[in-house]
Design a protein around this motif. Structure first.
Motif, short mmCIF file in Angstrom:
data_model
loop_
_atom_site.label_atom_id
_atom_site.label_comp_id
_atom_site.label_asym_id
_atom_site.label_seq_id
_atom_site.Cartn_x
_atom_site.Cartn_y
_atom_site.Cartn_z
N MET A 1 0.84 -1.32 0.05
CA MET A 1 -0.07 0.30 -0.04
C MET A 1 0.88 1.33 -0.03
SD MET A 1 -3.21 -0.88 -0.13
CE MET A 1 -4.06 0.44 0.23
N ALA A 2 2.15 1.39 0.91
CA ALA A 2 2.81 2.36 0.74
C ALA A 2 3.53 2.74 -0.75
CB ALA A 2 4.14 1.99 1.60
N LEU A 3 3.73 1.54 -1.55
CA LEU A 3 4.21 1.65 -2.76
C LEU A 3 3.35 2.04 -3.57
CD1 LEU A 3 6.59 -1.32 -2.94
CD2 LEU A 3 7.26 0.80 -2.86
N VAL A 4 2.00 1.75 -3.67
CA VAL A 4 0.92 2.01 -4.46
C VAL A 4 0.67 3.64 -4.10
CG1 VAL A 4 -1.67 2.17 -4.78
CG2 VAL A 4 -0.47 -0.02 -4.58
N ARG A 5 0.73 4.28 -2.91
CA ARG A 5 0.46 5.50 -2.41
C ARG A 5 1.59 6.25 -3.21
NH1 ARG A 5 -2.18 7.08 2.69
NH2 ARG A 5 -1.06 8.96 2.58
N ILE A 13 3.07 6.23 3.99
CA ILE A 13 2.55 6.13 5.24
C ILE A 13 3.21 4.95 5.81
CG2 ILE A 13 1.07 8.12 5.61
CD1 ILE A 13 -0.95 5.71 5.99
N ASN A 14 3.92 4.60 6.73
CA ASN A 14 4.15 3.12 7.47
C ASN A 14 5.25 2.76 6.27
OD1 ASN A 14 2.53 3.61 9.78
ND2 ASN A 14 0.81 3.04 8.66
N LEU A 15 6.08 3.35 5.86
CA LEU A 15 6.87 2.88 4.72
C LEU A 15 7.90 2.09 5.47
CD1 LEU A 15 7.73 3.04 1.83
CD2 LEU A 15 9.39 4.74 2.55
N PRO A 16 8.08 0.72 5.20
CA PRO A 16 9.00 -0.34 5.67
C PRO A 16 10.44 -0.09 5.63
CG PRO A 16 7.65 -1.44 4.08
CD PRO A 16 7.07 -0.14 4.26
N ASP A 17 11.15 -0.56 6.33
CA ASP A 17 12.86 -0.30 6.36
C ASP A 17 13.09 -1.34 4.96
OD1 ASP A 17 13.03 1.45 8.29
OD2 ASP A 17 13.01 -0.15 9.66
N ALA A 35 2.43 -1.42 -12.70
CA ALA A 35 2.87 -0.33 -13.19
C ALA A 35 2.97 0.48 -12.16
CB ALA A 35 2.39 0.17 -14.64
N VAL A 36 2.14 0.79 -11.38
CA VAL A 36 1.78 1.69 -10.32
C VAL A 36 2.86 1.62 -9.34
CG1 VAL A 36 0.23 2.62 -8.53
CG2 VAL A 36 -0.60 2.21 -10.72
N VAL A 37 2.87 0.21 -8.91
CA VAL A 37 4.07 -0.17 -7.90
C VAL A 37 5.45 0.19 -8.29
CG1 VAL A 37 4.84 -1.93 -6.38
CG2 VAL A 37 2.35 -1.76 -6.80
N LEU A 38 5.58 0.02 -9.63
CA LEU A 38 6.84 0.22 -10.33
C LEU A 38 7.08 1.79 -10.07
CD1 LEU A 38 9.57 -0.55 -11.48
CD2 LEU A 38 8.44 -0.27 -13.73
N ASP A 39 6.18 2.53 -10.34
CA ASP A 39 6.34 4.03 -10.15
C ASP A 39 6.61 4.21 -8.66
OD1 ASP A 39 5.62 4.46 -12.90
OD2 ASP A 39 3.46 4.67 -12.48
#
Length: 348
Positions: A1-5, A13-17, A35-39
């Protein structure tokens, strides 16, 4: 979800290490969001990105499966429009291409099949298609026929909804049919006129289709982004009072509010875009988890009896979801569904 955002231009938010990249990639593929997650990946610091080899492979897949395929998708839609326009049929695009126009990068929205509405002329246009193009048309489905143009499956709608599956669908179908007469929204694609649904038709059809998927076979996070991007682009033009009355009348309001809440709290869209949210975090989290990874995880397999039993178990497991978006009684919906399958046995 962090990568989608990150991928849609919103702060994470809550970006993991660190990330389990194989799991991330598998989920992105499942939801049509490669494609969205790669962005989103491209906005990470160098230390948090996946190995270079994986990134290069990922870029190649997005280029082929999204960007190049979207180009062919648009070309195919234009070819179809040319055929129908030449023979004096108006072609409206539902979902797919219409949704992509609202995305920040239209060619990063996964394009699947092509849904069209020919303003009530489906039957005659299908006969013409078979006669002039020698294209086989499959009429074994509810509410649309199916054929292939180039490599894309096309669903040619004579109804917007399966009116045999829920009693309430018949009433909503009448509303959609009335809205479907509006031909004042259009774009040009490769020189051809393509009709688009009005804001009212697009909103109601998107929500009913998305909720029906959620309550039965499951939905993708991509569908929720379709809704969020539509609201972001067209929300000021939409008659919200009209839409909310319909959602309330047909029992769709609880899930509508939860979808909006996910769009704001989990996907990062501005809260003022949406008219109402209910802020019940426990059920909201369950809905989001259900979208990402459904609780009922059995796989349909076997003969007709096994598949029928599978559908019954899934229907029981989905009771809580049904109550969020339908006012039809559960048993009424069950028997309507049975009757729907009996009418079209190939759907079992």
């Amino acid at each position: 979800m962090a990568l989608v955002r990150l991928g849609i231009g919103h702060p994470a938010i809550n970006l993991p290490d660190s990330f389990d990249w194989q799991a991330v990639k598998a989920q992105a593929l499942k939801h049509g969001l490669d494609a969205v997650v790669l962005d989103g990946v491209e906005k990470l610091s160098e230390s948090k990105r996946p190995p270079k080899e994986l990134v290069l492979q990922w870029i190649g897949e997005v280029l082929q499966n999204f960007e190049q395929r979207y180009e062919l998708y648009c070309k195919t839609i234009a070819e179809m429009a040319e055929f129908y326009n030449t023979h004096h049929y108006r072609m409206m695009i539902l979902k797919g291409y219409a949704c992509s126009l609202d995305w920040p990068k239209p060619n990063h929205r996964l394009c699947g099949d092509i849904d069209i509405w020919l303003f009530g002329q489906q039957k005659y246009a299908d006969i013409l298609l078979q006669d002039r193009k020698a294209i086989n048309v499959d009429d074994s489905h509810h509410h649309h026929t199916v054929f292939y143009w180039n490599e894309f499956m096309v669903e040619n709608h004579y109804d917007f909804l399966n009116v045999h599956h829920h009693k309430s669908n018949r009433s909503i179908e009448a509303i959609l049919k009335d809205l479907g007469r509006d031909d004042s929204h259009y774009v040009q694609l490769n020189g051809e006129w393509i009709y688009l649904p009005s804001q009212k038709l697009h909103a109601l059809f998107l929500l009913r289709h998305m909720m029906s998927n959620f309550a039965s076979t499951g939905m993708q996070l991509r569908q929720l982004l379709d809704w969020a991007f539509f609201v972001e682009k067209h929300g000021k033009e939409l008659d919200w009072e009209w839409l909310l009355k319909i959602l309330e009348k047909y029992g769709m309001m609880p899930l509508f509010q939860l979808f909006n809440e996910i769009c704001v709290e989990d996907l990062g869209f501005a809260s003022e875009l949406f008219p109402t949210m209910q802020h019940e975090h426990s059920i909201k989290d369950r809905v989001l988890n259900e979208i990402i990874s459904p609780e009922f995880s059995e796989i349909e397999r076997g003969g007709i009896v096994s598949r029928a039993l599978f559908k019954y178990r899934r229907w029981k497991a989905n009771k809580w979801k049904h109550e969020l978006c339908f006012n039809d009684s559960l048993w009424s919906a069950f028997w309507s569904g049975v009757n729907s399958h009996l009418m079209k046995p190939s759907s079992i």
